[in-house]
Design a protein around this motif. Structure first.
Motif, PDB file in Angstrom:
ATOM      1  N   ALA A   1       6.137   0.270  -9.117  1.00  0.00           N
ATOM      2  CA  ALA A   1       5.787  -0.059  -7.731  1.00  0.00           C
ATOM      3  C   ALA A   1       6.323  -1.442  -7.374  1.00  0.00           C
ATOM      4  O   ALA A   1       6.877  -1.656  -6.294  1.00  0.00           O
ATOM      5  CB  ALA A   1       4.268  -0.028  -7.548  1.00  0.00           C
ATOM      6  N   ARG A   2       6.193  -2.388  -8.308  1.00  0.00           N
ATOM      7  CA  ARG A   2       6.689  -3.736  -8.047  1.00  0.00           C
ATOM      8  C   ARG A   2       8.214  -3.735  -7.898  1.00  0.00           C
ATOM      9  O   ARG A   2       8.770  -4.473  -7.079  1.00  0.00           O
ATOM     10  CB  ARG A   2       6.286  -4.661  -9.197  1.00  0.00           C
ATOM     11  CG  ARG A   2       6.655  -6.109  -8.941  1.00  0.00           C
ATOM     12  CD  ARG A   2       6.230  -7.002 -10.075  1.00  0.00           C
ATOM     13  NE  ARG A   2       6.931  -6.660 -11.302  1.00  0.00           N
ATOM     14  CZ  ARG A   2       6.663  -7.169 -12.491  1.00  0.00           C
ATOM     15  NH1 ARG A   2       5.673  -8.041 -12.614  1.00  0.00           N
ATOM     16  NH2 ARG A   2       7.334  -6.817 -13.561  1.00  0.00           N
TER      17      ARG A   2
ATOM     18  N   LYS B   1       2.614   5.875  -3.065  1.00  0.00           N
ATOM     19  CA  LYS B   1       3.677   6.736  -3.571  1.00  0.00           C
ATOM     20  C   LYS B   1       3.495   6.973  -5.077  1.00  0.00           C
ATOM     21  O   LYS B   1       3.836   8.020  -5.598  1.00  0.00           O
ATOM     22  CB  LYS B   1       5.039   6.079  -3.303  1.00  0.00           C
ATOM     23  CG  LYS B   1       6.156   7.073  -3.092  1.00  0.00           C
ATOM     24  CD  LYS B   1       7.456   6.365  -2.763  1.00  0.00           C
ATOM     25  CE  LYS B   1       7.436   5.694  -1.402  1.00  0.00           C
ATOM     26  NZ  LYS B   1       8.656   4.890  -1.165  1.00  0.00           N
ATOM     27  N   LEU B   2       2.947   5.980  -5.778  1.00  0.00           N
ATOM     28  CA  LEU B   2       2.803   6.087  -7.217  1.00  0.00           C
ATOM     29  C   LEU B   2       1.379   6.476  -7.630  1.00  0.00           C
ATOM     30  O   LEU B   2       1.019   6.408  -8.805  1.00  0.00           O
ATOM     31  CB  LEU B   2       3.197   4.757  -7.877  1.00  0.00           C
ATOM     32  CG  LEU B   2       4.700   4.527  -7.784  1.00  0.00           C
ATOM     33  CD1 LEU B   2       5.048   3.069  -7.750  1.00  0.00           C
ATOM     34  CD2 LEU B   2       5.421   5.234  -8.922  1.00  0.00           C
ATOM     35  N   GLY B   3       0.559   6.853  -6.631  1.00  0.00           N
ATOM     36  CA  GLY B   3      -0.790   7.327  -6.924  1.00  0.00           C
ATOM     37  C   GLY B   3      -1.695   6.255  -7.500  1.00  0.00           C
ATOM     38  O   GLY B   3      -2.521   6.515  -8.368  1.00  0.00           O
TER      39      GLY B   3
ATOM     40  N   ARG C   1       0.837  -1.210   0.000  1.00  0.00           N
ATOM     41  CA  ARG C   1       0.000   0.000   0.000  1.00  0.00           C
ATOM     42  C   ARG C   1       0.865   1.250   0.000  1.00  0.00           C
ATOM     43  O   ARG C   1       0.540   2.238  -0.661  1.00  0.00           O
ATOM     44  CB  ARG C   1      -0.950  -0.014   1.193  1.00  0.00           C
ATOM     45  CG  ARG C   1      -1.999  -1.086   0.998  1.00  0.00           C
ATOM     46  CD  ARG C   1      -3.295  -0.893   1.697  1.00  0.00           C
ATOM     47  NE  ARG C   1      -4.117  -2.042   1.356  1.00  0.00           N
ATOM     48  CZ  ARG C   1      -4.046  -3.209   1.999  1.00  0.00           C
ATOM     49  NH1 ARG C   1      -3.239  -3.358   3.044  1.00  0.00           N
ATOM     50  NH2 ARG C   1      -4.773  -4.224   1.602  1.00  0.00           N
ATOM     51  N   ALA C   2       1.977   1.201   0.731  1.00  0.00           N
ATOM     52  CA  ALA C   2       2.868   2.361   0.744  1.00  0.00           C
ATOM     53  C   ALA C   2       3.399   2.624  -0.667  1.00  0.00           C
ATOM     54  O   ALA C   2       3.429   3.772  -1.134  1.00  0.00           O
ATOM     55  CB  ALA C   2       4.023   2.111   1.712  1.00  0.00           C
ATOM     56  N   ALA C   3       3.803   1.542  -1.362  1.00  0.00           N
ATOM     57  CA  ALA C   3       4.357   1.711  -2.712  1.00  0.00           C
ATOM     58  C   ALA C   3       3.294   2.214  -3.676  1.00  0.00           C
ATOM     59  O   ALA C   3       3.541   3.135  -4.474  1.00  0.00           O
ATOM     60  CB  ALA C   3       4.927   0.378  -3.215  1.00  0.00           C
TER      61      ALA C   3
ATOM     62  N   PHE D   1      13.166   8.528  -6.260  1.00  0.00           N
ATOM     63  CA  PHE D   1      13.743   7.355  -5.596  1.00  0.00           C
ATOM     64  C   PHE D   1      15.233   7.553  -5.365  1.00  0.00           C
ATOM     65  O   PHE D   1      15.776   7.169  -4.346  1.00  0.00           O
ATOM     66  CB  PHE D   1      13.491   6.086  -6.417  1.00  0.00           C
ATOM     67  CG  PHE D   1      12.064   5.652  -6.398  1.00  0.00           C
ATOM     68  CD1 PHE D   1      11.464   5.338  -5.188  1.00  0.00           C
ATOM     69  CD2 PHE D   1      11.306   5.592  -7.553  1.00  0.00           C
ATOM     70  CE1 PHE D   1      10.132   4.952  -5.134  1.00  0.00           C
ATOM     71  CE2 PHE D   1       9.989   5.209  -7.516  1.00  0.00           C
ATOM     72  CZ  PHE D   1       9.392   4.892  -6.310  1.00  0.00           C
ATOM     73  N   ASN D   2      15.887   8.187  -6.343  1.00  0.00           N
ATOM     74  CA  ASN D   2      17.313   8.437  -6.206  1.00  0.00           C
ATOM     75  C   ASN D   2      17.583   9.369  -5.022  1.00  0.00           C
ATOM     76  O   ASN D   2      18.564   9.210  -4.305  1.00  0.00           O
ATOM     77  CB  ASN D   2      17.854   9.032  -7.508  1.00  0.00           C
ATOM     78  CG  ASN D   2      19.341   9.299  -7.424  1.00  0.00           C
ATOM     79  OD1 ASN D   2      19.786  10.428  -7.587  1.00  0.00           O
ATOM     80  ND2 ASN D   2      20.102   8.259  -7.142  1.00  0.00           N
ATOM     81  N   ASP D   3      16.653  10.333  -4.812  1.00  0.00           N
ATOM     82  CA  ASP D   3      16.823  11.274  -3.711  1.00  0.00           C
ATOM     83  C   ASP D   3      16.852  10.571  -2.359  1.00  0.00           C
ATOM     84  O   ASP D   3      17.462  11.057  -1.407  1.00  0.00           O
ATOM     85  CB  ASP D   3      15.679  12.305  -3.712  1.00  0.00           C
ATOM     86  CG  ASP D   3      15.827  13.283  -4.872  1.00  0.00           C
ATOM     87  OD1 ASP D   3      16.937  13.317  -5.448  1.00  0.00           O
ATOM     88  OD2 ASP D   3      14.851  13.972  -5.194  1.00  0.00           O
ATOM     89  N   VAL D   4      16.166   9.421  -2.242  1.00  0.00           N
ATOM     90  CA  VAL D   4      16.170   8.718  -0.951  1.00  0.00           C
ATOM     91  C   VAL D   4      17.255   7.644  -0.906  1.00  0.00           C
ATOM     92  O   VAL D   4      17.232   6.769  -0.045  1.00  0.00           O
ATOM     93  CB  VAL D   4      14.792   8.100  -0.621  1.00  0.00           C
ATOM     94  CG1 VAL D   4      13.760   9.199  -0.441  1.00  0.00           C
ATOM     95  CG2 VAL D   4      14.365   7.102  -1.684  1.00  0.00           C
TER      96      VAL D   4
END
Lengths: 223, 325
Positions: free
Chosen positions: A149-150, A124-126, A119-121, A183-186
């Motif tokens: 997301a996967r 994040k991707l709406g 659900r979090a993923a 994603f790169n930022d994290v």
């Protein structure tokens, strides 16, 4: 994160897909991989994902030499990599939720943890409202986001994308690339293969350019 | 350098180990088993046909075996009381017959001697045959005096029994000494041959089940090719990919065995009426025995094993060939 040392790949029949490629991508970096079709982009990604093996040279992932790694250990290496395909490779006989949950099921996460992470993923991707939907009803952009997301649900150290925007219009492509940036930022290392030069030039990331199986821009060798 | 490498390998193994506690491992197996069953249910028409084939193949040897067991039970009931009938000469009086009987029971190979006088024999025959009134019309009793000789336990086997028969036949009072249940021994010899035959049929049909399951699983692997490639790319081990197919095979085998059980039960239920009537004609309370619990257990277990083995063969042959390209 990724280190190629004089890597060559010759396919049976004598076709040299890559010859003498060396580069080093730092942990937490993001880079693009470009080149004409047949330049060796896919081969390079396949070597990293251990789908193909190098013919010559050494390949290191996260400091480990995986050049001659045993087949038994390949799955565990792949679990640290999120792979995004041009044609997203979703499984059509299960819902979006189950598609995204697959890497966690494979890695053996407990049930509640899987629900939380999926659900979090999706959030994040709406895609939270698409959880129960089957992939056949999704638009191209949505399907690609489910694929992403996967790829990220298992919190991989490295994201590999092979022409992720190949089938999308410019607007959607820009959005997808922006996602990779997030994603790169994290702290996730990201390597995106794409021939969409116009889009890549708008973004401020190092570029590895391949031509006929060779890296052509020396400057980018240490991205 | 070398040590570093080993350390990083160790870390990666740690990561995968940590997530797989025993309870999760078991729960995962249960999950996969249920998923495989669900998949069979979703393709129930094809699944029913496959399991029916397996069921029929397993029902044949089990039904035949059970039939033989019943026949064996019938002959065993007589086998235990192998006895010899010694028909005495008409000239022998009742007293000397009684004396002979006592004398014979002193022999080491003889356990028990029962004297049946002509009067007793006639009485019994009249009762059993229902010809009492007709027999009463006879002027004289045509039946001889009979000694029913039961050997001791040590002399029940065919060789000892026939030696005893010769010895009894040599007695001057004897008209005829007959070893009663020779035909039971012949029957049990025939049953032995039939048992061997069933073993051969059973082995062949088990092979057929193995091939049916193997082929079904092979088709399933081909249908799910895409899924196998994707899961391998995402980091599935061979074990993970293999598991659902092995469970499918197990379900086919077990459900096939259950169908075989139902078929055998139904077949014996159909036979039980006529058999009871036939047994009634022989004044016997014999009835067909259906599948006892241990045999049912064996049937289900062999279904399970055949399923597992069949799918294992298919998986071993075809799964390795499917790798991401």
């Amino acid at each position: 994160m990724i280190q190629f040392t004089n890597v060559s790949k010759r396919y049976p029949g004598g076709h040299d897909a890559l010859s003498n490629v060396s580069f080093h991508m730092e942990k937490g970096a993001m880079a693009f991989l470009t080149g004409h079709s047949g330049a060796g982009k896919s081969t390079l990604l396949k070597l990293i994902a251990l789908i193909d093996r190098t013919t010559r040279g050494q390949l290191f992932l996260d400091g480990e030499n995986v050049t001659r790694i045993s087949n038994r250990r390949i799955p565990y290496i792949r679990r640290k990599i999120g792979f995004i395909f041009q044609d997203h490779h979703l499984l059509f006989d299960r819902t979006v939720f189950d598609n995204v949950a697959l890497p966690l099921v494979i890695a053996g996460y407990p049930h509640q943890e899987i629900g939380k992470r999926v659900r979090a993923a999706l959030d994040k991707l709406g895609l939270l409202n698409k959880e129960r939907v089957y992939p056949i009803t999704l638009s191209g952009g949505e399907a690609q986001r489910v694929g992403i997301a996967r790829a990220v649900v298992n919190r991989p150290m490295l994201l590999l994308a092979d022409e992720p925007t190949g089938n999308l219009d410019p607007e959607l492509s820009r959005e997808i690339m922006k996602l990779f940036g997030l994603f790169n930022d994290v702290g996730v290392s990201v390597l995106v293969a794409s021939h969409d030069i116009a889009l890549i030039e708008q973004l401020d990331y190092p570029v590895l350019q391949l031509a006929h199986g060779k890296l052509v821009n020396e400057a980018a060798e240490y991205a | 350098m070398k040590r570093n490498r080993r350390q990083s390998q160790h870390n990666w193994r740690e990561r995968t180990r940590r997530a797989l506690s025993p309870t999760i491992y078991l729960r995962r197996h249960a999950q996969v088993a249920l998923d495989s069953l669900g998949r069979l249910y979703r393709n129930r028409v094809a699944a029913i046909m496959t399991t029916a084939v397996i069921g029929i193949a397993l029902a044949l040897p089990s039904g035949l075996y059970l039939l033989l067991e019943n026949l064996g039970r019938l002959s065993d009931a007589w086998d235990g009381q192998t006895s010899l009938s010694v028909f005495l000469d008409d000239a022998v009086s009742e007293e000397s017959a009684d004396k002979l009987a006592r004398q014979l029971s002193g022999w080491t190979e003889i356990g028990d001697v029962e004297l049946i006088t002509p009067a007793q024999a006639l009485d019994e025959f009249g009762k059993q045959s229902g010809l009492g009134s007709a027999l009463a019309a006879l002027d004289e009793n045509p039946l001889p005096t009979v000694l029913v000789v039961t050997p001791t336990n040590g002399h029940l086997d065919p060789a000892a029994a026939s030696a005893l028969q010769k010895k009894l036949a040599a007695l001057p009072e004897t008209a005829l000494a007959q070893l009663d249940l020779e035909w039971v021994q012949r029957l049990s010899a025939m049953l032995d041959i039939a048992r061997r035959g069933i073993l051969v049929i059973g082995a062949l049909l088990a092979l057929a089940v193995l091939l049916v399951i193997g082929n079904t699983i092979r088709l399933e692997i081909q249908n799910r090719r895409e899924e196998i490639i994707v899961t391998k790319l995402i980091g599935a081990t061979n074990g993970f990919v293999r598991r659902p197919f092995l469970y499918s095979g197990i379900w086919y085998g077990v459900l096939g065995a259950a169908i075989a059980w139902l078929l055998v039960e139904a077949g014996f239920w159909l036979l039980s009426g006529p058999v009871a009537r036939l047994a009634g004609l022989y004044h016997s309370d014999f009835s067909l025995q259906t599948l006892p619990a241990p045999l049912l257990g064996t049937l289900l277990a062999s279904g399970l094993l055949l399923g597992l083995l069949g799918s294992w063969l298919a998986v071993g042959r075809h799964l390795r060939a499917i790798e991401p390209r």
